[in-house]
Design an enzyme around this catalytic site. Structure first.
Site, mmCIF file in Angstrom:
data_model
loop_
_atom_site.group_PDB
_atom_site.id
_atom_site.type_symbol
_atom_site.label_atom_id
_atom_site.label_comp_id
_atom_site.label_asym_id
_atom_site.label_seq_id
_atom_site.Cartn_x
_atom_site.Cartn_y
_atom_site.Cartn_z
ATOM 1 N N ASP A 1 0.849 -1.199 0.000
ATOM 2 C CA ASP A 1 0.000 0.000 0.000
ATOM 3 C C ASP A 1 0.882 1.244 0.000
ATOM 4 O O ASP A 1 2.024 1.206 0.464
ATOM 5 C CB ASP A 1 -0.882 0.032 1.253
ATOM 6 C CG ASP A 1 -1.855 -1.127 1.279
ATOM 7 O OD1 ASP A 1 -2.150 -1.676 0.207
ATOM 8 O OD2 ASP A 1 -2.312 -1.468 2.388
HETATM 9 N N1 URA Z 1 -1.170 -5.943 3.886
HETATM 10 C C1 URA Z 1 -1.686 -4.699 3.881
HETATM 11 O O1 URA Z 1 -2.731 -4.460 4.457
HETATM 12 N N2 URA Z 1 -1.009 -3.737 3.243
HETATM 13 C C2 URA Z 1 0.167 -3.937 2.618
HETATM 14 O O2 URA Z 1 0.752 -3.001 2.062
HETATM 15 C C3 URA Z 1 0.700 -5.257 2.624
HETATM 16 C C4 URA Z 1 0.011 -6.234 3.269
#
Ligand code: URA
Length: 237
Positions: free
Chosen positions: A103
């Protein structure tokens, strides 16, 4: 391999652009300008410089990035700059791809390659590759949260889908280290939410047996060494 083809294979532009770079005297080999695009070189341990920047020939690119917050894992980002802006243009030119995505607000270890087979193996869920996330939670961590994450949680927005952490260890009141082997979208945030808490910050410390090196600063990338590739696979042992 002819210099023009060689430079092209390393991401420096189209064949025509590479020819022009060479003819303009911008490419040096062993410190000497080579302005003949057709001159042949062996690719073994081949070092060259373009516009005074040194490069080594690599058949395939295998890289790691310490992803900073505020970057999207996309070539066409919507709200934040692309992580590909953190790489020099020849690497983007040879079409490296991230192996999975983090993310925009997640930090930590992210791998890249232009080797389709490698990308496929390391991003498909088949291999059940463990990834370790350092999670900062909004509410204090309880024994029952850890147990729920290990036993498996039903995701709020995917009824019937149960996901369990393969390891879960508390570090401090608001810190836990969570290992998952699946690669679903926002998975850690969704698991922690389904278990009744909330992720405030997320950092990926390991992929397979490879740990993010302590000396790789946020926003910096480097080539994976042979030792890194061994480490990456080491979890299977
Ligand atoms: N899980 C998440 O919620 N976000 C990420 O960036 C990676 C794994």
């Amino acid at each position: 391999m002819q210099l023009e083809r060689l430079i092209h294979s390393q991401g420096f532009g189209s064949r025509k652009e590479c020819r022009e770079l060479i003819r303009a005297g911008l490419v040096t080999v062993n410190g000497e300008i080579v302005d003949n695009p057709r001159e042949d070189f062996s690719t073994a341990n081949f070092r060259f410089a373009v516009d005074d920047e040194e490069w080594e020939f690599r058949d395939k690119a295998y890289l790691m990035l310490h992803k900073p917050p505020g970057f999207e894992c996309s070539h066409a980002p919507q709200f934040h700059p692309s992580i590909y802006t953190l790489f020099p243009y020849p690497l983007v030119g040879r079409e490296i791809q991230s192996i999975g995505r983090l993310d925009q607000d997640t930090t930590g270890l992210l791998l890249f390659s232009d080797d389709g087979q490698f990308i496929h193996v390391w991003s498909s869920g088949k291999k059940q590759i463990p990834k370790v996330y350092e999670v900062t939670t909004k509410h204090p961590i309880t024994e029952s949260l850890l147990k729920t994450l290990l036993d498996g949680v039903e995701l709020n927005d995917e009824p019937g889908v149960i996901v369990a952490a393969s390891a879960c260890e508390q570090g401090s009141e608001h810190q836990l280290s969570l290992t998952i082997t699946e690669g679903k979208y926002h998975l850690v945030k969704r698991m922690v939410a389904a278990a009744g808490n909330r992720v405030e910050a997320l950092h990926r410390s390991h992929v397979g047996g490879l740990r993010l090196p302590a000396d790789l600063a946020e926003g910096k990338w480097r080539w994976l060494s042979d030792e890194d590739l061994v480490q990456l696979n080491a979890w299977q042992a």
